[in-house]
Design an enzyme around this catalytic site. Structure first.
Site, PDB file in Angstrom:
ATOM      1  N   CYS A 162       6.962   0.222   1.002  1.00  0.00           N
ATOM      2  CA  CYS A 162       7.093  -1.150   0.480  1.00  0.00           C
ATOM      3  C   CYS A 162       5.720  -1.798   0.324  1.00  0.00           C
ATOM      4  O   CYS A 162       5.535  -2.981   0.616  1.00  0.00           O
ATOM      5  CB  CYS A 162       7.995  -1.995   1.374  1.00  0.00           C
ATOM      6  SG  CYS A 162       9.702  -1.442   1.412  1.00  0.00           S
ATOM      7  N   ALA A 163       4.766  -0.995  -0.128  1.00  0.00           N
ATOM      8  CA  ALA A 163       3.399  -1.495  -0.338  1.00  0.00           C
ATOM      9  C   ALA A 163       2.797  -0.794  -1.555  1.00  0.00           C
ATOM     10  O   ALA A 163       1.747  -0.154  -1.472  1.00  0.00           O
ATOM     11  CB  ALA A 163       2.549  -1.263   0.906  1.00  0.00           C
TER      12      ALA A 163
END
Length: 406
Positions: A364-365
């Site tokens: 999630c980056a």
């Protein structure tokens, strides 16, 4: 005093199981931590013998459940040293807490021509809500760039802030790199420009003590499930004078004072006006048990044990051929890596065959992956129940994968 690692491990029933015929080495706590018996039992006991809907109930079970829930609010406020329990809102997790701020405080305070500052290392939960707010309001989203060592380019901060900066939204600790950002200096600078500061504490509260008053932040948010507590529960701290002026962002039961079809609706006071509907009372009680558990062990003791284990892990991984590590030498909780040119998914699958659980993917980056020009990374987490032997297994497993895949 020696950290009681064997006692701690005995409290986590999942650590007794095997995966692929080998003892489980759970190195994925940064995604979600395992739960001790004390948390499991507290939540189960509530559902067995104490469950009732909270607030407004005149019967004993309801009154007792309400008292337990509000006691956890007080407990959580002490955990992060808030001034008052009424500065804490129960949310589903860090993501909901950030969205609450973006959808309640945001529209009241951000206008076209204003700007919000985030960093290149943020989790999507601390990027996307601000992108959405900026798209709605016409504000600008500014980004603090990374250095190759995984720290922020702090020398760029003076050029990013101006009199139209409304918010700095920053991770306390990167969920990929383990970088702990220098919050006191960053918060002080933001306040010089009149900006508010939101801190994503999801990867910090389990590793060391957090003091929101000492940090002087305006918002601080964390999740229970990374703190050895249940899923579906988190805490949003909001400085009292801000919280009192924020409108609710969800409507329903529990958050109203009066409802009239002709006169409209008035809200109850904060923090309850942000807790529409039936709360996750069982999760709240489990969160209280998790906070009690880590506090009984001592956050200073946990921090010392984990940091020693992290140093050992970095030493062992330094001997793995073609292993690329991402992030600074001084880090908290996580080690992100890639092995040669092999995809993180393949490496993670091999490790799973060896009974070792790590996280693979973009974590999630995605902007951070773009910065390092990789599609994905492996990430091993260091938690208070991990051991030197598990670190040895990780290093040995990676060496074996390197030999097998070349």
């Amino acid at each position: 005093m020696t950290f009681p690692i064997e006692k701690v491990r005995a409290d986590f029933p999942v650590l007794t199981r095997e995966v692929n015929g080998l003892p489980l080495a759970y190195l994925d706590s940064a995604a979600s931590a395992q739960k001790p018996n004390q948390v499991i039992d507290a939540e189960a006991e509530f559902y067995r013998h104490g469950y009732a809907a909270v607030h407004r109930g005149i019967h004993t079970l309801s009154a007792q459940a309400t008292e337990k829930m509000e006691n956890v609010r007080k407990q959580a406020s002490l955990f992060i040293n808030a001034r008052s329990a009424e500065e804490l809102v129960f949310v589903r997790g860090t993501t909901e807490g950030i969205n609450l701020v973006a959808n309640s405080w945001g529209p009241e305070n951000v206008r076209a021509g204003d700007n919000i500052i985030i960093s290149e290392m943020e989790h999507h939960a601390n990027i996307v809500p601000w992108q959405m707010l900026c798209a709605r309001t016409g504000a600008e989203l500014r980004v603090i760039p990374l250095n190759t060592d995984g720290t922020l380019q702090l020398d760029t901060l003076p050029s990013l802030f101006d009199e139209r900066t409304r918010l700095l939204a920053i991770a306390h600790v990167s969920n990929v790199l383990g970088t702990e950002n220098p919050l006191p200096e960053m918060i002080a600078l933001a306040h010089q420009y009149g900006a508010k500061v939101l801190v994503d504490g999801a990867q910090a509260v389990m590793h060391h003590a957090v003091d929101v008053q000492a940090l002087d932040c305006d918002f601080y948010v964390f999740s229970g499930h990374k703190l050895y507590g249940p899923t579906g529960i988190g805490v949003l701290y909001v400085r009292e004078e801000l919280l009192q002026d924020m409108p609710p962002w969800e409507g329903g039961g529990s958050m109203i004072a009066t409802v009239s079809l002709t006169e409209g609706t008035t809200w109850t006071k904060a923090p309850w006006r942000f807790e529409a509907g039936t709360p996750n009372t069982g999760g709240i009680i489990g969160l209280g048990a998790a906070i009690e558990y880590v506090c009984a062990l001592g956050l200073a003791e946990i921090s010392e044990y984990e940091q020693n284990l992290m140093h050992y892990a970095l030493e062992q991984l330094a001997d793995v051929p073609e292993l690329t590590l991402y992030g600074p030498a001084n880090r908290l909780g996580v080690i992100a890596f890639n092995l040669g040119k092999h995809h993180a998914y393949d490496v993670g699958s091999f490790l799973d065959n060896y009974g070792i659980a790590v996280r693979t993917g973009h974590h999630c980056a995605m902007p951070l992956m773009t910065y390092y020009n990789v599609p994905a990374m492996c990430r091993a987490s260091i938690a208070m129940y991990n051991t030197h032997e598990e670190v040895d297994r990780l290093a040995t497993g990676l060496k074996r994968i390197h030999r097998l895949l070349g």
